[in-house]
Design an enzyme around this catalytic site. Structure first.
Site, short mmCIF file in Angstrom:
data_model
loop_
_atom_site.label_atom_id
_atom_site.label_comp_id
_atom_site.label_asym_id
_atom_site.label_seq_id
_atom_site.Cartn_x
_atom_site.Cartn_y
_atom_site.Cartn_z
N ARG A 102 -6.64 25.00 43.00
CA ARG A 102 -7.20 24.79 41.65
C ARG A 102 -6.12 25.25 40.68
O ARG A 102 -5.75 26.42 40.66
CB ARG A 102 -8.48 25.60 41.46
CG ARG A 102 -8.89 25.67 39.99
CD ARG A 102 -10.27 26.24 39.77
NE ARG A 102 -11.28 25.27 40.13
CZ ARG A 102 -12.56 25.32 39.73
NH1 ARG A 102 -12.98 26.30 38.97
NH2 ARG A 102 -13.42 24.40 40.11
N HIS A 129 -11.25 16.29 39.02
CA HIS A 129 -12.09 17.23 39.78
C HIS A 129 -12.81 16.41 40.87
O HIS A 129 -14.03 16.23 40.82
CB HIS A 129 -13.08 17.91 38.83
CG HIS A 129 -13.72 19.14 39.40
ND1 HIS A 129 -13.40 19.66 40.64
CD2 HIS A 129 -14.68 19.98 38.90
CE1 HIS A 129 -14.11 20.74 40.86
NE2 HIS A 129 -14.89 20.96 39.83
N GLN A 132 -15.95 17.63 43.05
CA GLN A 132 -17.20 17.68 42.29
C GLN A 132 -17.82 16.29 42.17
O GLN A 132 -19.03 16.13 42.37
CB GLN A 132 -16.94 18.26 40.90
CG GLN A 132 -18.19 18.36 40.07
CD GLN A 132 -19.18 19.38 40.61
OE1 GLN A 132 -18.82 20.54 40.78
NE2 GLN A 132 -20.41 18.98 40.86
N ASP A 221 -20.61 17.61 30.80
CA ASP A 221 -19.82 18.79 31.18
C ASP A 221 -19.59 19.61 29.91
O ASP A 221 -19.87 19.13 28.80
CB ASP A 221 -18.48 18.30 31.79
CG ASP A 221 -17.64 19.41 32.41
OD1 ASP A 221 -18.12 20.56 32.52
OD2 ASP A 221 -16.48 19.12 32.79
N CYS A 261 -21.81 19.45 36.41
CA CYS A 261 -21.04 20.14 37.45
C CYS A 261 -21.22 21.65 37.40
O CYS A 261 -20.99 22.33 38.40
CB CYS A 261 -19.57 19.77 37.35
SG CYS A 261 -18.80 20.26 35.79
N ARG A 289 -21.68 20.51 46.94
CA ARG A 289 -20.26 20.88 46.99
C ARG A 289 -19.92 21.42 48.38
O ARG A 289 -18.88 21.08 48.96
CB ARG A 289 -19.94 21.94 45.93
CG ARG A 289 -19.95 21.48 44.50
CD ARG A 289 -18.81 20.53 44.19
NE ARG A 289 -17.49 21.10 44.43
CZ ARG A 289 -16.83 21.90 43.59
NH1 ARG A 289 -17.36 22.22 42.43
NH2 ARG A 289 -15.62 22.37 43.90
N1 NVA Z 1 -14.22 20.35 32.96
C1 NVA Z 1 -14.48 21.70 33.40
C2 NVA Z 1 -15.09 21.69 34.78
C3 NVA Z 1 -15.46 23.06 35.30
C4 NVA Z 1 -16.00 23.02 36.68
C5 NVA Z 1 -13.19 22.49 33.38
O1 NVA Z 1 -12.14 21.94 33.75
O2 NVA Z 1 -13.22 23.66 32.97
N1 CP Z 2 -18.29 23.00 39.20
C1 CP Z 2 -17.30 23.87 39.50
O1 CP Z 2 -16.20 23.49 39.95
O2 CP Z 2 -17.63 25.17 39.32
P1 CP Z 2 -16.66 26.43 39.41
O3 CP Z 2 -15.72 26.35 38.24
O4 CP Z 2 -17.59 27.61 39.34
O5 CP Z 2 -15.91 26.38 40.71
#
Ligand code: NVA
Ligand code: CP
Length: 307
Positions: A102, A129, A132, A221, A261, A289
């Site tokens: 990540r 992502h 997800q 989101d 998500c 997930r």
């Molecule tokens: N779009 C959000 C998703 C979090 C799971 C982010 O990148 O922070």
């Molecule tokens: N939806 C998601 O990826 O959540 P986290 O940021 O908690 O991993």
């Protein structure tokens, strides 16, 4: 499948295989049947951004499959002190059997994949992502019995989730309507490619009510993603009209479901009423997930275990 960096890299048959393996692994778990095909394997989990679901679901998923999960953060490794990705990739390939990353740049994952010799899984980048959106699609399949011909309405930021939905729509026969405010549209190259390649109808509008009309799935989101800290006020102003509330859900088809998500900001992108309504499948989505990522790990590391 060599890596899982983007849904766009997966032909439809491969995505269907992931959904089938997901359902199988979930059924085994629910029956209480131990299934540990990844015994003896170590999976590194690199986090350069915070996480609740991704970390937990990968750690628990590894444990259930018999693998060892190894949590690594940039602040406690040499990554934070600038060790080059190409060096990390070769070192980690000597210890681990797969890595989930990540991070910020999608190109960092691609670079790791180029230099390392182990499968790389995308656990979220600024661009995509994919784990997800696979979990979201699995939730659609579970609820409606399939995804074919379903209309998905994306409301809000044209972010990593929106781009991954576009990639899904390039590979699977579904309709996707995105409502994004000016200045917050999805990645233009991904959008154009999807427009060209999709079998379903792809619409980009600034009107959330146009996007939500007759949708089977309404999804959104946060307005401010990780990495965009400091822009909250500006974004709250830009996204004010893009809230999933009862009025917007009423535009969707009867029986439409709501997905998010998570984490969610109630009162911003979604109301308490909608996220807590019977139409909300966000908890199933979050649980998926775990099952989807287990399927990805099995297919990358031991596909023969799944026949
Ligand atoms: N779009 C959000 C998703 C979090 C799971 C982010 O990148 O922070
Ligand atoms: N939806 C998601 O990826 O959540 P986290 O940021 O908690 O991993």
């Amino acid at each position: 499948m060599k890596h899982f960096l983007s849904i766009y890299d997966c032909p439809r048959e491969e995505l269907d295989r992931i959904f089938a393996v997901t359902a199988d692994l979930r059924a085994r778990l629910r029956r209480g049947e131990a299934f540990t095909p990844l015994q003896g394997k170590s999976v590194a989990l690199i986090f350069e951004k915070p996480s609740t679901r991704t970390r937990l679901s990968f750690e628990v998923g590894c444990y259930q499959l018999g693998a060892q999960p190894l949590f690594l953060s940039s602040s406690t490794t040499q990554m934070g002190r600038g060790e080059p990705i190409k060096d990390m990739a070769r070192v980690m390939s000597g210890y681990c059997h797969a890595v989930m990353i990540r991070t910020f740049a999608q190109s960092a994952l691609e670079e790791f994949a180029r230099w390392g010799s182990i499968p790389v899984i995308n656990g979220l980048t600024d661009l995509l992502h994919p784990c997800q959106v696979l979990a979201d699609l699995q939730t659609v399949v579970d609820h409606f019995g399939g995804y074919t011909g379903k209309k998905v309405a994306w409301i809000g930021d044209g972010n990593n989730m929106a781009n991954s939905w576009l990639n899904a729509a390039a590979k699977l026969p579904l309709d996707l309507s995105l409502a994004c405010p000016p200045g917050y549209k999805p990645d233009p190259a991904i959008f154009e490619r999807t427009k060209k390649e999709a079998r379903g109808k792809i619409v980009l509008t600034e009107d959330p009510f146009v996007a939500a009309a007759d949708a089977d799935v309404v999804t959104t989101d946060v307005w401010t993603s990780m990495g965009n800290e400091g822009q909250e006020d500006k974004r709250r102003r830009a996204f004010g009209r893009y809230q999933v509330n009862a009025a917007l859900m009423a535009k969707a088809k009867p029986g439409a479901i709501f997905l998010h998500c998570l984490p969610a900001h109630r009162g911003e992108e979604v109301t308490e009423e909608v996220i807590e309504s019977p139409a909300s499948f966000v908890w199933d989505e979050a649980e998926n997930r775990l099952h989807v990522q287990k399927a990805i790990m099995v297919l990358l590391l031991k596909p023969e275990a799944e026949g």
